[in-house]
Design an enzyme around this catalytic site. Structure first.
Site, PDB file in Angstrom:
ATOM      1  N   ASP A  61       0.824  -1.197   0.000  1.00 43.88           N
ATOM      2  CA  ASP A  61       0.000   0.000   0.000  1.00 43.88           C
ATOM      3  C   ASP A  61       0.861   1.252   0.000  1.00 43.88           C
ATOM      4  O   ASP A  61       1.659   1.470   0.912  1.00 43.88           O
ATOM      5  CB  ASP A  61      -0.888  -0.044   1.249  1.00 43.88           C
ATOM      6  CG  ASP A  61      -1.908   1.070   1.248  1.00 43.88           C
ATOM      7  OD1 ASP A  61      -2.510   1.288   0.189  1.00 43.88           O
ATOM      8  OD2 ASP A  61      -2.082   1.721   2.286  1.00 43.88           O
ATOM      9  N   THR A  94      -3.147   5.609  -4.009  1.00 47.77           N
ATOM     10  CA  THR A  94      -2.060   6.346  -3.361  1.00 47.77           C
ATOM     11  C   THR A  94      -0.737   6.144  -4.088  1.00 47.77           C
ATOM     12  O   THR A  94       0.057   7.070  -4.207  1.00 47.77           O
ATOM     13  CB  THR A  94      -1.915   5.945  -1.883  1.00 47.77           C
ATOM     14  OG1 THR A  94      -1.703   4.541  -1.793  1.00 47.77           O
ATOM     15  CG2 THR A  94      -3.159   6.299  -1.098  1.00 47.77           C
ATOM     16  N   THR A  95      -0.515   4.919  -4.582  1.00 44.47           N
ATOM     17  CA  THR A  95       0.728   4.673  -5.306  1.00 44.47           C
ATOM     18  C   THR A  95       0.707   5.427  -6.630  1.00 44.47           C
ATOM     19  O   THR A  95       1.673   6.117  -6.988  1.00 44.47           O
ATOM     20  CB  THR A  95       0.911   3.173  -5.585  1.00 44.47           C
ATOM     21  OG1 THR A  95       0.651   2.451  -4.383  1.00 44.47           O
ATOM     22  CG2 THR A  95       2.299   2.865  -6.071  1.00 44.47           C
ATOM     23  N   ASP A 386      -8.908   0.249   1.574  1.00 51.68           N
ATOM     24  CA  ASP A 386      -8.898   0.865   0.238  1.00 51.68           C
ATOM     25  C   ASP A 386     -10.229   0.573  -0.450  1.00 51.68           C
ATOM     26  O   ASP A 386     -10.846   1.437  -1.069  1.00 51.68           O
ATOM     27  CB  ASP A 386      -7.786   0.266  -0.643  1.00 51.68           C
ATOM     28  CG  ASP A 386      -6.407   0.804  -0.262  1.00 51.68           C
ATOM     29  OD1 ASP A 386      -6.319   1.525   0.750  1.00 51.68           O
ATOM     30  OD2 ASP A 386      -5.432   0.493  -0.969  1.00 51.68           O
TER      31      ASP A 386
HETATM   32  P1  ADP Z   1      -2.765   2.353  -5.979  1.00 52.78           P
HETATM   33  O1  ADP Z   1      -2.172   2.560  -4.631  1.00 52.78           O
HETATM   34  O2  ADP Z   1      -2.424   3.459  -6.912  1.00 52.78           O
HETATM   35  O3  ADP Z   1      -4.217   2.029  -5.948  1.00 52.78           O
HETATM   36  P2  ADP Z   1      -2.438  -0.372  -6.800  1.00 52.78           P
HETATM   37  O4  ADP Z   1      -1.285  -1.243  -6.521  1.00 52.78           O
HETATM   38  O5  ADP Z   1      -3.717  -0.664  -6.122  1.00 52.78           O
HETATM   39  O6  ADP Z   1      -1.979   1.104  -6.556  1.00 52.78           O
HETATM   40  O7  ADP Z   1      -2.668  -0.432  -8.366  1.00 52.78           O
HETATM   41  C1  ADP Z   1      -3.673   0.297  -9.009  1.00 52.78           C
HETATM   42  C2  ADP Z   1      -3.568   0.114 -10.503  1.00 52.78           C
HETATM   43  O8  ADP Z   1      -3.752  -1.246 -10.861  1.00 52.78           O
HETATM   44  C3  ADP Z   1      -4.657   0.887 -11.212  1.00 52.78           C
HETATM   45  O9  ADP Z   1      -4.128   1.549 -12.325  1.00 52.78           O
HETATM   46  C4  ADP Z   1      -5.641  -0.188 -11.626  1.00 52.78           C
HETATM   47  O10 ADP Z   1      -6.386   0.159 -12.755  1.00 52.78           O
HETATM   48  C5  ADP Z   1      -4.725  -1.345 -11.880  1.00 52.78           C
HETATM   49  N1  ADP Z   1      -5.432  -2.629 -11.806  1.00 52.78           N
HETATM   50  C6  ADP Z   1      -6.137  -3.139 -10.787  1.00 52.78           C
HETATM   51  N2  ADP Z   1      -6.652  -4.341 -11.094  1.00 52.78           N
HETATM   52  C7  ADP Z   1      -6.253  -4.629 -12.337  1.00 52.78           C
HETATM   53  C8  ADP Z   1      -6.425  -5.738 -13.229  1.00 52.78           C
HETATM   54  N3  ADP Z   1      -7.136  -6.803 -12.869  1.00 52.78           N
HETATM   55  N4  ADP Z   1      -5.840  -5.673 -14.428  1.00 52.78           N
HETATM   56  C9  ADP Z   1      -5.115  -4.601 -14.791  1.00 52.78           C
HETATM   57  N5  ADP Z   1      -4.904  -3.538 -14.015  1.00 52.78           N
HETATM   58  C10 ADP Z   1      -5.459  -3.534 -12.804  1.00 52.78           C
HETATM   59 MG    MG Z   2      -5.194   0.427  -5.156  1.00 52.03          MG
END
Ligand code: ADP
Ligand code: MG
Length: 558
Positions: A61, A94-95, A386
């Site tokens: 996270d 957040t990332t 989240d």
């Molecule tokens: P953040 O802290 O930014 O939410 P995450 O590690 O949760 O970081 O990653 C979010 C990113 O992953 C977003 O761009 C989201 O669209 C993408 N994402 C989530 N699930 C999938 C999936 N099944 N396939 C492709 N991309 C995905």
């Molecule tokens: Mg996320």
């Protein structure tokens, strides 16, 4: 005497000006984003953080990573704030927000080197961000706030790639039920969803209790274990005889007097309990203590009492049961009582807890999360939080976007078109902004072990052909329609991320002078890498953060 320099700063203060200040700030910002980049997306990796006392946090996270990381550089902290704002506003993304901020800085650096002025850049970035918001609103998909299917998809997307992934279908359902339960007409406060972590068992045994669980036991063994059809009272004071304000000394000269004194106290306590009995109380939650004698009377009356209840728990009990907290027991009336069909002390994973369940309209609920170890559950909790955030945001706003980098690619193309209409040197800044957004699909591809160039080329082609929802399937490496795939995120996750990332980048770019009252950690970016990370001396940050960035090291930075 004319040439004597005028010294206005103290000797300890350190000043970095002009290009040095700019490049120091940009380096610090980029380092922060580099440190979290490898965690992005479904195939992102986790990081293990160990603090000076040996406590370990394993997480994926963004905001948790950055707040646990003990970052000490003022510019780096401004990027950390981006993730904190994102966490507060929407709970997810957040990332992404930090990664975009870092990339905006990196692209800005290139333009600064070409002698584009920082304020031109700032102006261009702001214009681009404004345009980006409009574009996103245009491609957003409307959803009904009671569309369970889409809400569950959104809940699941937020948990993808986290510790909660294995049980994400079950957890997504629990999250949606929880948010819908606590929703008021015009606002949703996810603080009314309490999370109870239980070590032992498996994640699939996690459940939602429509009511409240308090981490306490009944105050006396002589009280009943449970109460059915219970009238619930909440006391915002204590069940004790009030201490006198000033230290009073009572001189007792004969034993009768002492007896009289004690009897008087006893009578007062009995009166308090009588008052509770008169209004029909079955269960009472007390903010302060409960005198032994009061416990005795309560037990005699078959009342289940809990003492030293936390304010947050009391608030949730009030919401769940409809009870109104009273500060003095003498004033309690029937109207102040709440109702729960079932209140009971139960064992959860070896600890005794009080369950307040079967409430008529559960406006406060508790999610019981189970997992193998403490660290595992902690990370599941972060993912669930989240997820609560995105479902809340979706119910509030009713607008979503496809995930998997789709909106970023779409925006990037749209902004390049827009740049032509901007003209002047700002045009270059808008173009840089457009390029910077592609860091999201590029990083998703890199983290999934794919070739980022191939993926980007394919994505751009799809979007050029009008497929606004085309995103990267991190599992197969194909570009697919993310809406059909069920990968969606609230619009606000993206608009907020772009807004805070832009603001932070612009703020850092406009600084040409850093004046620190003391030694500025990380001031020297040319510090050699042999520096011990925890030593934290001058340059500790430059070396330290570089270390973090390298730690995840999957693929090149480009
Ligand atoms: P953040 O802290 O930014 O939410 P995450 O590690 O949760 O970081 O990653 C979010 C990113 O992953 C977003 O761009 C989201 O669209 C993408 N994402 C989530 N699930 C999938 C999936 N099944 N396939 C492709 N991309 C995905
Ligand atoms: Mg996320």
């Amino acid at each position: 005497m004319g040439n004597q320099p005028l010294i206005v700063l103290s000797e300890e203060s350190q000043r970095t000006s002009g290009e040095d200040a700019q490049s120091m700030n940009i380096t610090a910002g980029k380092a922060v984003s580099e440190a979290v980049r490898t965690t992005l997306g479904p195939k992102g990796m986790d990081k293990m953080l160990v603090d000076s006392t040996g406590n370990v946090v394993v997480t994926n996270d963004g905001v948790t990573l950055l707040t646990e990381m003990d970052i000490d550089h003022p510019a780096a902290n401004m990027i950390v704030e981006v993730s904190e704002t994102q966490e507060e506003e929407v709970g997810d993304g957040t990332t992404s927000a930090v990664v975009v901020a870092g990339e905006l800085l990196k692209r800005a650096e290139e333009l600064l080197e070409q002698d584009i002025h920082a304020s031109t850049l700032a102006q261009g970035y702001r214009q681009a961000a404004e345009q980006a918001r409009e574009e996103l609103e245009e491609i957003a998909i409307d959803v009904e706030p009671d569309d369970e299917e889409i809400l569950t998809q959104i809940a699941a997307t937020a948990m993808t790639g986290k510790g909660a992934e294995n049980a994400k279908d079950l957890l997504a359902e629990l999250v949606v039920d929880a948010v819908r339960a606590v929703a008021d007409e015009d606002s949703i406060d996810t603080d009314n969803v309490a999370i109870e972590k239980v070590v032992g068992g498996s994640i699939d045994e996690s459940e939602l209790v429509e009511g409240v669980i308090v981490d306490k036991e009944r105050v006396s063994e002589n009280m009943p274990y449970f109460a059915e059809d219970a009238n619930v009272a909440i006391l915002d004071g204590a069940l004790e005889v009030k201490e006198t304000e000033i230290d009073a000394e009572v001189n007792v000269t004969d034993p009768d007097q002492l007896q009289q004194f004690l009897e008087q106290e006893e009578a007062q306590l009995e009166e308090m309990v009588d008052q509770l009995v008169d209004v029909g109380t079955d269960v009472v939650f007390v903010d302060g203590g409960i005198d032994d004698m009061a416990q005795h009377f309560l037990a005699q009356e078959g009342i289940l009492a809990v003492r030293r209840v936390k304010d947050s728990d009391a608030g949730r009990i009030a919401r769940a049961t409809g009870a109104r907290p009273v500060s003095t027991v003498e004033d309690i009336t029937e109207d102040d009582l709440g109702y729960a069909g079932h209140v009971a002390q139960q064992d959860v994973g070896g600890d005794q807890r009080i369950f307040i369940e079967d409430v008529e309209d559960a406006k406060a609920v508790t999610m019981i999360l189970r997992g193998g170890t403490e660290h595992v559950i902690d990370e599941i909790e972060r993912a669930v939080e989240d997820s609560l955030g995105v479902v809340r945001t979706t119910v509030e706003d009713g607008q979503v976007l496809s995930g998997g980098g789709a909106p970023e690619v779409e925006l990037s193309l749209a902004l390049r078109d827009y740049a032509d209409s901007v003209g002047g040197r700002e045009q270059l800044a808008v173009e840089a902004f457009a390029d910077a957004l592609e860091i999201i699909p590029r990083t998703l591809a890199e983290n999934a072990g794919l070739d980022p160039i191939d993926s980007l080329v394919e994505l751009r082609a799809d979007h050029d052909a009008g497929e606004t929802g085309a995103g990267l399937d991190a599992y197969t490496g194909d570009t697919v329609d993310m809406e059909a795939e069920g990968v969606s995120e609230p619009l606000r996750v993206k608009t907020q991320a772009i807004e805070s990332a832009t603001e932070a980048a612009v703020m850092l770019l406009r600084i040409d002078d850093v004046i620190a009252a003391g030694e500025l950690k990380g001031g020297k970016t040319d510090d050699d890498d042999d520096d011990d990370m925890p030593a934290g001396g001058p340059g500790g940050m430059g070396g330290g953060m570089g270390g973090m960035g390298g730690m995840g090291g999957m693929g090149g930075a480009m």
